[in-house]
Design an enzyme around this catalytic site. Structure first.
Site, PDB file in Angstrom:
ATOM      1  CB  ALA A  65      -0.904  -0.020   1.227  1.00 42.84           C
ATOM      2  N   GLY A 109       0.699  -5.107   0.857  1.00 40.67           N
ATOM      3  CA  GLY A 109      -0.469  -5.198  -0.023  1.00 40.67           C
ATOM      4  C   GLY A 109      -0.149  -5.867  -1.353  1.00 40.67           C
ATOM      5  CD  GLU A 112      -2.093  -7.651   2.914  1.00 42.15           C
ATOM      6  OE1 GLU A 112      -1.754  -6.518   2.518  1.00 42.15           O
ATOM      7  OE2 GLU A 112      -2.631  -7.852   4.016  1.00 42.15           O
TER       8      GLU A 112
HETATM    9  N1  CAA Z   1       4.586   3.127  -0.969  1.00 40.40           N
HETATM   10  C1  CAA Z   1       4.989   4.239  -1.643  1.00 40.40           C
HETATM   11  N2  CAA Z   1       6.210   4.361  -2.217  1.00 40.40           N
HETATM   12  C2  CAA Z   1       7.042   3.300  -2.126  1.00 40.40           C
HETATM   13  C3  CAA Z   1       6.672   2.110  -1.479  1.00 40.40           C
HETATM   14  C4  CAA Z   1       5.369   2.033  -0.884  1.00 40.40           C
HETATM   15  N3  CAA Z   1       4.902   0.908  -0.269  1.00 40.40           N
HETATM   16  N4  CAA Z   1       7.695   1.241  -1.571  1.00 40.40           N
HETATM   17  C5  CAA Z   1       8.680   1.876  -2.255  1.00 40.40           C
HETATM   18  N5  CAA Z   1       8.272   3.121  -2.593  1.00 40.40           N
HETATM   19  C6  CAA Z   1       9.039   4.146  -3.322  1.00 40.40           C
HETATM   20  C7  CAA Z   1      10.197   4.669  -2.495  1.00 40.40           C
HETATM   21  O1  CAA Z   1       9.779   5.642  -1.574  1.00 40.40           O
HETATM   22  C8  CAA Z   1      11.096   5.217  -3.578  1.00 40.40           C
HETATM   23  O2  CAA Z   1      10.621   6.455  -3.990  1.00 40.40           O
HETATM   24  P1  CAA Z   1      11.636   7.694  -4.197  1.00 40.40           P
HETATM   25  O3  CAA Z   1      12.553   7.238  -5.309  1.00 40.40           O
HETATM   26  O4  CAA Z   1      10.737   8.816  -4.621  1.00 40.40           O
HETATM   27  O5  CAA Z   1      12.360   7.899  -2.923  1.00 40.40           O
HETATM   28  C9  CAA Z   1      10.887   4.246  -4.735  1.00 40.40           C
HETATM   29  O6  CAA Z   1       9.647   3.564  -4.462  1.00 40.40           O
HETATM   30  C10 CAA Z   1      11.977   3.187  -4.819  1.00 40.40           C
HETATM   31  O7  CAA Z   1      12.069   2.577  -3.545  1.00 40.40           O
HETATM   32  P2  CAA Z   1      13.472   2.409  -2.773  1.00 40.40           P
HETATM   33  O8  CAA Z   1      14.404   3.522  -3.119  1.00 40.40           O
HETATM   34  O9  CAA Z   1      13.165   2.197  -1.335  1.00 40.40           O
HETATM   35  O10 CAA Z   1      14.014   1.064  -3.482  1.00 40.40           O
HETATM   36  P3  CAA Z   1      14.962  -0.037  -2.840  1.00 40.40           P
HETATM   37  O11 CAA Z   1      15.305  -0.945  -3.969  1.00 40.40           O
HETATM   38  O12 CAA Z   1      16.068   0.590  -2.069  1.00 40.40           O
HETATM   39  O13 CAA Z   1      14.034  -0.840  -1.765  1.00 40.40           O
HETATM   40  C11 CAA Z   1      12.032  -1.943  -1.027  1.00 40.40           C
HETATM   41  C12 CAA Z   1      12.927  -1.562  -2.225  1.00 40.40           C
HETATM   42  C13 CAA Z   1      12.774  -2.930  -0.120  1.00 40.40           C
HETATM   43  C14 CAA Z   1      10.794  -2.612  -1.598  1.00 40.40           C
HETATM   44  C15 CAA Z   1      11.657  -0.689  -0.217  1.00 40.40           C
HETATM   45  O14 CAA Z   1      11.192   0.317  -1.123  1.00 40.40           O
HETATM   46  C16 CAA Z   1      10.594  -0.891   0.818  1.00 40.40           C
HETATM   47  O15 CAA Z   1      10.869  -1.441   1.863  1.00 40.40           O
HETATM   48  N6  CAA Z   1       9.338  -0.460   0.552  1.00 40.40           N
HETATM   49  C17 CAA Z   1       8.248  -0.512   1.485  1.00 40.40           C
HETATM   50  C18 CAA Z   1       7.648  -1.900   1.518  1.00 40.40           C
HETATM   51  C19 CAA Z   1       6.550  -1.954   2.567  1.00 40.40           C
HETATM   52  O16 CAA Z   1       6.734  -1.637   3.719  1.00 40.40           O
HETATM   53  N7  CAA Z   1       5.361  -2.400   2.157  1.00 40.40           N
HETATM   54  C20 CAA Z   1       4.207  -2.518   3.018  1.00 40.40           C
HETATM   55  C21 CAA Z   1       3.367  -1.305   2.937  1.00 40.40           C
HETATM   56  S1  CAA Z   1       2.039  -1.350   4.155  1.00 40.40           S
HETATM   57  C22 CAA Z   1       0.808  -2.260   3.445  1.00 40.40           C
HETATM   58  O17 CAA Z   1       0.952  -2.775   2.360  1.00 40.40           O
HETATM   59  C23 CAA Z   1      -0.457  -2.365   4.274  1.00 40.40           C
HETATM   60  C24 CAA Z   1      -1.421  -3.381   3.802  1.00 40.40           C
HETATM   61  O18 CAA Z   1      -1.474  -4.458   4.319  1.00 40.40           O
HETATM   62  C25 CAA Z   1      -2.342  -3.086   2.712  1.00 40.40           C
END
Ligand code: CAA
Length: 258
Positions: A65, A109, A112
């Site tokens: 998400a 998500g 999911e």
């Molecule tokens: N939402 C919005 N933006 C996201 C995102 C997310 N879930 N995941 C990554 N992005 C964005 C980053 O902010 C980044 O944007 P910028 O370039 O503008 O800074 C871009 O995507 C690239 O991401 P990274 O620079 O972080 O890339 P990376 O290769 O270093 O890492 C990753 C990749 C490990 C997937 C890391 O991005 C990460 O940990 N993301 C979050 C994953 C997460 O926590 N997901 C769960 C969300 S909560 C949820 O989903 C609730 C539910 O149950 C519905």
């Protein structure tokens, strides 16, 4: 109709949907999920379409998400706005099969969403996880419910409580994905699987989806009874007559979706 967060095409009888927010690793904003549901409902209602394929890009199926969107939410925003329920729950009402083709990250998500689909095909570089705990939340789109059903209680606890990722090989071993393919063949394999499904009778493939999903909602004896009644129903279709006649005539069947 133009979409801003997804790309949509039809290939013969298969609807192909690409999640298309590469700058945010296909994070599932409300706008994206709204568009996704809209197009899935459109394909579901379209007589010509038999099956859908959902894919991301090479780096991410979906990284979860949208965190900047959620960071602004108050309790009242999510409660009154019915966050996730309002759109995500409509996925369960789609009657035709959906194949998730997962390369790269399928997190939160994103994992999911893959689990809400009917078949999950993974590229060998796919990574699955429920990292919500790292954000101070729990999975909210079915992760704590579908993951233990797909893998095991122990592995679901491990993934949700540590927030670690599992690779494609572990996901296949655990039963989360139906098969793993080389990353450069993901779309081809998913489309071939979808075209295979699309070659069969539409009401019959819908009945199979409904019957397998019933296994998650009911007791074994009720499920067997439900399956038996649907099985009986297939004998009322023209496609059952054609399928069996074709076998006896030693020729391929020609189904008419009736
Ligand atoms: N939402 C919005 N933006 C996201 C995102 C997310 N879930 N995941 C990554 N992005 C964005 C980053 O902010 C980044 O944007 P910028 O370039 O503008 O800074 C871009 O995507 C690239 O991401 P990274 O620079 O972080 O890339 P990376 O290769 O270093 O890492 C990753 C990749 C490990 C997937 C890391 O991005 C990460 O940990 N993301 C979050 C994953 C997460 O926590 N997901 C769960 C969300 S909560 C949820 O989903 C609730 C539910 O149950 C519905």
């Amino acid at each position: 109709m133009p979409y801003e967060n997804i790309l949509v095409e039809e290939r013969e009888r298969v609807g192909l949907i690409r999640l298309n927010r590469p700058q945010a690793l296909n994070a599932l904003s409300d706008e994206l999920v709204d568009e996704l549901i809209l197009v899935l409902e459109r394909f579901d209602a379209d007589e010509r379409i038999q099956c859908m394929v959902l894919i991301g890009n090479e780096k991410a199926f979906a990284a979860g998400a949208d965190i900047p969107m959620m960071a602004k939410f108050s309790y009242m925003d999510v409660y009154k706005g019915n966050f996730l329920t309002r759109n995500w729950d409509k996925l369960r009402l789609i009657r035709k099969p959906i194949i998730a083709a997962v390369a790269g990250y399928a997190l939160g998500g994103g994992c999911e969403l893959a689990m809400a689909c009917d078949v999950v095909i993974a590229a060998d570089d796919a990574k699955f996880g429920q990292p919500e705990i790292k954000l101070g939340i729990i999975p909210g789109a079915g992760g704590t419910q579908r993951l233990p059903r797909a893998v095991s209680k122990s592995k679901a606890m491990d993934l949700c409580l540590t927030g670690r990722m599992m690779d494609a090989e572990e996901a296949e071993r655990a039963g989360l994905v139906s098969r793993v393919v080389p990353a450069n063949q993901l779309l081809e394999e998913a489309m071939a699987t979808a075209q295979k499904i699309a070659s069969f009778s539409q009401p019959v493939l819908m009945m199979i989806k409904e019957s397998i999903n019933t296994a998650y909602e009911t007791t074994l004896s009720e499920g067997i009874h439900f399956e038996r009644r649907l099985f009986h129903t297939t004998f009322a279709t023209e496609d059952q007559k054609e399928g069996m006649r074709a076998f006896l005539d030693k020729r391929p069947p020609s189904f008419i979706d009736r």
